[in-house]
Structure formats: structure tokens, C-alpha cells
Scaffold this motif. Structure first.
Motif, PDB file in Angstrom:
ATOM      1  N   LEU A   4       0.841  -1.180   0.000  1.00  0.00           N
ATOM      2  CA  LEU A   4       0.000   0.000   0.000  1.00  0.00           C
ATOM      3  C   LEU A   4       0.883   1.240   0.000  1.00  0.00           C
ATOM      4  N   PRO A   5       0.497   2.274  -0.747  1.00  0.00           N
ATOM      5  CA  PRO A   5       1.304   3.496  -0.783  1.00  0.00           C
ATOM      6  C   PRO A   5       1.440   4.116   0.608  1.00  0.00           C
ATOM      7  N   ARG A   6       2.519   4.829   0.815  1.00  0.00           N
ATOM      8  CA  ARG A   6       2.779   5.482   2.096  1.00  0.00           C
ATOM      9  C   ARG A   6       1.852   6.686   2.252  1.00  0.00           C
ATOM     10  N   VAL A   7       1.031   6.653   3.295  1.00  0.00           N
ATOM     11  CA  VAL A   7       0.147   7.768   3.632  1.00  0.00           C
ATOM     12  C   VAL A   7       0.329   8.079   5.110  1.00  0.00           C
ATOM     13  N   GLN A   8       0.653   9.320   5.420  1.00  0.00           N
ATOM     14  CA  GLN A   8       0.904   9.749   6.789  1.00  0.00           C
ATOM     15  C   GLN A   8      -0.302  10.477   7.358  1.00  0.00           C
ATOM     16  N   ILE A   9      -0.507  10.327   8.675  1.00  0.00           N
ATOM     17  CA  ILE A   9      -1.523  11.098   9.394  1.00  0.00           C
ATOM     18  C   ILE A   9      -0.805  12.174  10.201  1.00  0.00           C
ATOM     19  N   VAL A  10      -1.233  13.414  10.034  1.00  0.00           N
ATOM     20  CA  VAL A  10      -0.677  14.547  10.771  1.00  0.00           C
ATOM     21  C   VAL A  10      -1.764  15.106  11.675  1.00  0.00           C
ATOM     22  N   TYR A  11      -1.468  15.196  12.964  1.00  0.00           N
ATOM     23  CA  TYR A  11      -2.458  15.628  13.966  1.00  0.00           C
ATOM     24  C   TYR A  11      -2.331  17.130  14.193  1.00  0.00           C
ATOM     25  N   ALA A  12      -3.432  17.834  13.996  1.00  0.00           N
ATOM     26  CA  ALA A  12      -3.441  19.292  14.151  1.00  0.00           C
ATOM     27  C   ALA A  12      -3.564  19.680  15.626  1.00  0.00           C
ATOM     28  N   HIS A  13      -3.031  20.853  15.957  1.00  0.00           N
ATOM     29  CA  HIS A  13      -3.055  21.333  17.342  1.00  0.00           C
ATOM     30  C   HIS A  13      -2.801  22.833  17.347  1.00  0.00           C
ATOM     31  N   ALA A  14      -3.032  23.468  18.489  1.00  0.00           N
ATOM     32  CA  ALA A  14      -2.734  24.892  18.627  1.00  0.00           C
ATOM     33  C   ALA A  14      -1.242  25.128  18.419  1.00  0.00           C
ATOM     34  N   ASP A  15      -0.903  26.277  17.864  1.00  0.00           N
ATOM     35  CA  ASP A  15       0.493  26.651  17.604  1.00  0.00           C
ATOM     36  C   ASP A  15       1.139  25.701  16.592  1.00  0.00           C
ATOM     37  N   MET A  16       0.346  25.222  15.636  1.00  0.00           N
ATOM     38  CA  MET A  16       0.828  24.245  14.653  1.00  0.00           C
ATOM     39  C   MET A  16       1.608  24.942  13.540  1.00  0.00           C
ATOM     40  N   THR A  52     -10.749  15.016  10.726  1.00  0.00           N
ATOM     41  CA  THR A  52     -10.869  15.783  11.963  1.00  0.00           C
ATOM     42  C   THR A  52     -10.490  14.948  13.170  1.00  0.00           C
ATOM     43  N   ARG A  53      -9.936  15.623  14.166  1.00  0.00           N
ATOM     44  CA  ARG A  53      -9.623  14.965  15.427  1.00  0.00           C
ATOM     45  C   ARG A  53     -10.853  14.879  16.334  1.00  0.00           C
ATOM     46  N   VAL A  54     -11.951  15.532  15.937  1.00  0.00           N
ATOM     47  CA  VAL A  54     -13.205  15.510  16.705  1.00  0.00           C
ATOM     48  C   VAL A  54     -13.909  14.174  16.477  1.00  0.00           C
ATOM     49  N   GLY A  55     -14.559  13.642  17.506  1.00  0.00           N
ATOM     50  CA  GLY A  55     -15.156  12.308  17.402  1.00  0.00           C
ATOM     51  C   GLY A  55     -16.441  12.212  16.614  1.00  0.00           C
ATOM     52  N   ASN A  56     -17.172  13.301  16.469  1.00  0.00           N
ATOM     53  CA  ASN A  56     -18.466  13.282  15.774  1.00  0.00           C
ATOM     54  C   ASN A  56     -18.480  14.300  14.649  1.00  0.00           C
ATOM     55  N   GLY A  57     -19.339  14.040  13.664  1.00  0.00           N
ATOM     56  CA  GLY A  57     -19.594  15.024  12.633  1.00  0.00           C
ATOM     57  C   GLY A  57     -18.855  14.772  11.331  1.00  0.00           C
ATOM     58  N   PHE A  58     -19.309  15.466  10.293  1.00  0.00           N
ATOM     59  CA  PHE A  58     -18.744  15.363   8.953  1.00  0.00           C
ATOM     60  C   PHE A  58     -17.750  16.499   8.718  1.00  0.00           C
ATOM     61  N   VAL A  59     -16.756  16.223   7.876  1.00  0.00           N
ATOM     62  CA  VAL A  59     -15.874  17.277   7.386  1.00  0.00           C
ATOM     63  C   VAL A  59     -16.426  17.726   6.039  1.00  0.00           C
ATOM     64  N   ASN A  60     -16.886  18.950   5.970  1.00  0.00           N
ATOM     65  CA  ASN A  60     -17.536  19.473   4.769  1.00  0.00           C
ATOM     66  C   ASN A  60     -16.543  20.214   3.885  1.00  0.00           C
ATOM     67  N   ARG A  61     -16.833  20.248   2.609  1.00  0.00           N
ATOM     68  CA  ARG A  61     -15.972  20.934   1.656  1.00  0.00           C
ATOM     69  C   ARG A  61     -16.227  22.435   1.660  1.00  0.00           C
ATOM     70  N   ASP A  62     -15.138  23.187   1.459  1.00  0.00           N
ATOM     71  CA  ASP A  62     -15.205  24.619   1.159  1.00  0.00           C
ATOM     72  C   ASP A  62     -15.980  25.409   2.217  1.00  0.00           C
ATOM     73  N   VAL A  63     -15.676  25.173   3.480  1.00  0.00           N
ATOM     74  CA  VAL A  63     -16.296  25.962   4.549  1.00  0.00           C
ATOM     75  C   VAL A  63     -15.288  27.029   4.986  1.00  0.00           C
ATOM     76  N   GLU A  64     -14.382  26.681   5.906  1.00  0.00           N
ATOM     77  CA  GLU A  64     -13.329  27.627   6.277  1.00  0.00           C
ATOM     78  C   GLU A  64     -12.083  27.452   5.414  1.00  0.00           C
ATOM     79  N   VAL A  65     -11.930  26.271   4.844  1.00  0.00           N
ATOM     80  CA  VAL A  65     -10.811  26.006   3.929  1.00  0.00           C
ATOM     81  C   VAL A  65     -11.362  25.917   2.508  1.00  0.00           C
ATOM     82  N   ASP A  66     -10.719  26.598   1.578  1.00  0.00           N
ATOM     83  CA  ASP A  66     -11.137  26.579   0.172  1.00  0.00           C
ATOM     84  C   ASP A  66     -10.534  25.335  -0.484  1.00  0.00           C
ATOM     85  N   ASP A  67     -11.250  24.200  -0.367  1.00  0.00           N
ATOM     86  CA  ASP A  67     -10.742  22.935  -0.895  1.00  0.00           C
ATOM     87  C   ASP A  67     -10.529  22.988  -2.396  1.00  0.00           C
ATOM     88  N   ASP A  68     -11.427  23.657  -3.097  1.00  0.00           N
ATOM     89  CA  ASP A  68     -11.297  23.738  -4.555  1.00  0.00           C
ATOM     90  C   ASP A  68     -10.015  24.462  -4.954  1.00  0.00           C
TER      91      ASP A  68
END
Length: 366
Positions: A249-261, A309-325
Motif C-alpha cells: 500500500l502506498p505510504r500515507v501519513q496522518i498529521v495531527y493538528a493542534h494549537a500553535d501548529m 478531523t480529530r473531533v469524534g463526531n460530525g462530517f468534514v464538509n468541503r469549502d467551509v473555512e478552507v477553500d478545498d477547490d
């Protein structure tokens, strides 16, 4: 059908005088059920991988134990009445703690299941597995097993020697679900503690509680007890991907976001040869301005980036605070980081490399 060996060992582990076999060799041995009854029972292949369900207590602490100390055959022998549900064949694929689960064991499981179904060896499969990575194994198999016959994963939060061990009940109910005609066409499922969860929805949500598995976004697909199996949702079509022939399987890394990242983890993943990065973002998959700049460098270098997301519930939606497009990113929808990583690995291995086609796969069904 197979014989149960090592019963004196299990008896010693469980502290009982003897343990009777629950099934026997097909050739010549006396069957526990009448012949016509056995013929009518579904055939369930049990693939054992280890984990807490196969563990025994250790004196290092009040709840200490060693995973993978009991074989699959011994485990089945300690489940009263399971022989009335199905004809059982047990095979040991591995005997490891699930924190040591790896893609090579996944490939072994997938190929053994495919072979069993292709050669009509079994009507269903039950996999015994540790709980730490059960959701990942279930999700991997769900994406590569294209067969209507049920594949069920089960395990335990307490080892086989613990007071009120939950393994026998979970094993019984897993076989019961696997043998139920309603389980067909539902993909891979996880059965523990009277609930049936989908491979896509389920997550381990508590470190030690028996009721650790939940599907926070999708809910359980059904319920099971010794008397009944009840599904709450209809079966629906599943997407399936080819199993990489080279077992890589190709190498895919998980990066955990945090304050002061900053962007160091992202830049390091690119330098380390990652073909994909899954960001366990804050909130709706958000990252800092510095990290977003690193993500833009990664995508320009040809690395696929998925926002989870590091949050346990909910969906990650496109183009909300981050411009995915604009940045060419993929939103993970309901998939947590560990499942997003597996899906991205399989998609890359199947030649899916653009953000648009990868997003389509992540959004399938929603």
C-alpha cells in the motif's frame, strides 16, 4: 469441520475440570448434531488473529493481560451452544495484539476470505480480532471484499481469564449474525456487546468500557441477542476496490493538528516519500495558516491531502473555512483519520490520483 485441540490447556486457563469439544472432524467422528441437522446449518469460517479476546491475565496490574495467548480453536471451545448455530471451521491467521496489526495480515485475511467464497467453502466468515485496530481491519476488508456473504469481526474488552469475560458472548452473537440470512449484502460488520455496526461507521470510543464501539455519525445497523437478530437499516450497494497484487500500500501519513501548529510534520511527510497525507484537523478539519501553506506545498509536489478531523463526531464538509477547490484538497466526510488513510491508500494503489476522483470515492453514499 475441525477438531478442538489443546482443551486441557484451556481448562487450566479457565480453571475448570474439563472443556468439551463443540464440533468434530467431518471424517468418521461422531457429530454433536444429527446428520440432517448439520447439513442444514450454515458453514461459518472462523479466522483468528489474536487480540484481547484470546488473551489471559498477567500479574503486572489488576487489569493487566497478554493478548494472543489462546488459540482460535480453544476460544471457540469455550462458547456454549455455538455448535447449534453453524458448522464451524477454525483457522489461525495470526495471534498478535491488535496494536501490532499490519497490512500483511490484512492481505492474508482478504485473500483467505476471497478463496473461501470463490471455492464455496463457507457461507459466512467471522474474524476474531483485538479492539484497538478492529475498525481499521473491518474498513479495509469492507473495501476489498466484493461478495454478498457476511464477514463479521468480533473481539472483547476483557481477556478470556477475566471475571465476566465478554469474549464468549460476543463470539456467540457474531456467529449468530453471520448465520442469519438478513446479514447478506451488508458489507463487513462489527458485532460486540449486543450491537451490530457497519465497518464504515464504527469506532472505538472508550479505552476500557465494554460498550466501547459506537457509530457516532451513522448509528448501529442492528442489534443481536441470543434469541434474535434485528437490522434497523436496509442493505445498500457497496463500493469495492482491487486488492493490490504486490501486497503493498502506498505510504500515507496522518498529521495531527493542534494549537500553535507549524508545517514541519507536513514538510517532513513529503520529504519522507508520502504519496498522501491525512490531516486530523481541528473542528471541521481546520489547520493553522502556517500548516495550510505546508499543505499547499505538498499538493503542488503531487501529494494528495485529505482533511479529516480529530473531533469524534460530525462530517468534514468541503469549502467551509478552507477553500478545498483552490488548494486541491479532499474532505473526508464521515471518515475518521485512520479510515481516511486506508481509503486513500487503496485509491492510490488503484491508480486514483486526482483530488476530484478521490473526493468522489470519499463522498460515495452521501
Amino acid at each position: 469441520m475441525v477438531s478442538v485441540r489443546g482443551l486441557p490447556i484451556l481448562a487450566a486457563i479457565l480453571g475448570v475440570a474439563s472443556v468439551m469439544p463443540v464440533f468434530s472432524h467431518a471424517e468418521g467422528a461422531s457429530a454433536p448434531l444429527a446428520a440432517h441437522q448439520q447439513v442444514s446449518l450454515p458453514r461459518v469460517l472462523v479466522l483468528a488473529t489474536g487480540g484481547t479476546i484470546s488473551g489471559k491475565a498477567d500479574t503486572r496490574s489488576a487489569i493487566g493481560y497478554d493478548a494472543g495467548a489462546v488459540t482460535g480453536e480453544q476460544l471457540i471451545a469455550g462458547v456454549p451452544g455455538v455448535e447449534k448455530l453453524a458448522q464451524l471451521q477454525v483457522e489461525q491467521i495470526s495471534n498478535i495484539a491488535s496494536q501490532n496489526m499490519n497490512s500483511q495480515v490484512w492481505f492474508k485475511l482478504a485473500e483467505r476470505i476471497r478463496r473461501a467464497f470463490a471455492h464455496n467453502e463457507a457461507d459466512a466468515v467471522v474474524i476474531t480480532h483485538g479492539t484497538d485496530t478492529m475498525e481499521e481491519t473491518a474498513f479495509f476488508l469492507d473495501n476489498v471484499i466484493a461478495d454478498a456473504r457476511p464477514v463479521i469481526l468480533t473481539g472483547a474488552m476483557r481477556p478470556s481469564t477475566a471475571i465476566s469475560a465478554d469474549g464468549p458472548a460476543n463470539m456467540y452473537e457474531a456467529v449468530k449474525v453471520a448465520a442469519d440470512p438478513q446479514a447478506r449484502g451488508r458489507g463487513v460488520m462489527v458485532v460486540l456487546n449486543d450491537e451490530v455496526q457497519s465497518a464504515r461507521g464504527v469506532s472505538k470510543m472508550h479505552t476500557t468500557a465494554l460498550q466501547t464501539f459506537h457509530s457516532p455519525n451513522l448509528g448501529p445497523v442492528g442489534y443481536v441477542d441470543p434469541a434474535s437478530v434485528r437490522f434497523m437499516t436496509p442493505a445498500k450497494p457497496q463500493q469495492h476496490l482491487a486488492l493490490p497484487a504486490d501486497h503493498k500500500l502506498p505510504r500515507v501519513q496522518i498529521v495531527y493538528a493542534h494549537a500553535d501548529m507549524d508545517a514541519q510534520q507536513i514538510d517532513d511527510a513529503v520529504k519522507g516519500g508520502a504519496r498522501g497525507i491525512v490531516v486530523a484537523g481541528m473542528g471541521d478539519g481546520n489547520v493553522s495558516t502556517d500548516a495550510l501553506a505546508g499543505i499547499e506545498r505538498a499538493t503542488k509536489a503531487g501529494v494528495v491531502v485529505v482533511r479529516s478531523t480529530r473531533v469524534g463526531n460530525g462530517f468534514v464538509n468541503r469549502d467551509v473555512e478552507v477553500d478545498d477547490d483552490h488548494y486541491g484538497l479532499v474532505a473526508s466526510m464521515d471518515l475518521n483519520p485512520q479510515k481516511a488513510r486506508i481509503l486513500l491508500q487503496l485509491l492510490l494503489a488503484n491508480g486514483k490520483t486526482t483530488a476530484a476522483e478521490i473526493q468522489k470515492a470519499f463522498s460515495a453514499g452521501f
